[in-house]
Design a protein around this motif. Sequence first.
Motif, mmCIF file in Angstrom:
data_model
loop_
_atom_site.group_PDB
_atom_site.id
_atom_site.type_symbol
_atom_site.label_atom_id
_atom_site.label_comp_id
_atom_site.label_asym_id
_atom_site.label_seq_id
_atom_site.Cartn_x
_atom_site.Cartn_y
_atom_site.Cartn_z
ATOM 1 N N ASN A 96 0.838 -1.199 0.000
ATOM 2 C CA ASN A 96 0.000 0.000 0.000
ATOM 3 C C ASN A 96 0.873 1.249 0.000
ATOM 4 O OD1 ASN A 96 -1.581 2.246 1.090
ATOM 5 N ND2 ASN A 96 -3.176 0.736 1.451
ATOM 6 N N THR A 133 0.655 3.741 -3.259
ATOM 7 C CA THR A 133 0.051 5.070 -3.083
ATOM 8 C C THR A 133 1.074 6.135 -2.731
ATOM 9 O OG1 THR A 133 -0.410 4.768 -0.726
ATOM 10 C CG2 THR A 133 -2.093 3.998 -2.290
ATOM 11 N N HIS A 145 -2.245 7.036 1.369
ATOM 12 C CA HIS A 145 -3.426 6.311 1.841
ATOM 13 C C HIS A 145 -3.152 5.860 3.267
ATOM 14 C CE1 HIS A 145 -6.262 2.961 2.204
ATOM 15 N NE2 HIS A 145 -6.905 3.441 1.165
#
Length: 116
Positions: free
Chosen positions: A91, A95, A99
């Motif tokens: 993640n 991102t 995020h």
Amino acid sequence: MHDGLLYAAGSLGIVISLIHGYLGEKLVVGPSKAPTLRAKRVMRAIMFLSALYWFAAGALLLATPDFLAPSQRALAVIVAAFLFATGSLSNLWATRGGHIGWALLAFATGLAVAGA
């Protein structure tokens, strides 16, 4: 082993998974303009498999203090922390830190490791 930290990590993992599954369907998969139904199914599978893994890791951590022997506890924590950490790192990478999911999963990873 610090059982409270394992309970906290497990609970956080389950909450993250439920929010991810709900918001993923409502905000990403549902309204997507995928070119084919098959593409939309793939998006849904990717979205929900990650939520399923985090839910399973959370449930494993919740069960660890009460149901597993000390030798099994370490393995359970390693597996759960691996699932949370890989989710956090991917993640963060995808991102570029934009995020909150990476930070929440990193926190759950830390709680799990600290509870080992």
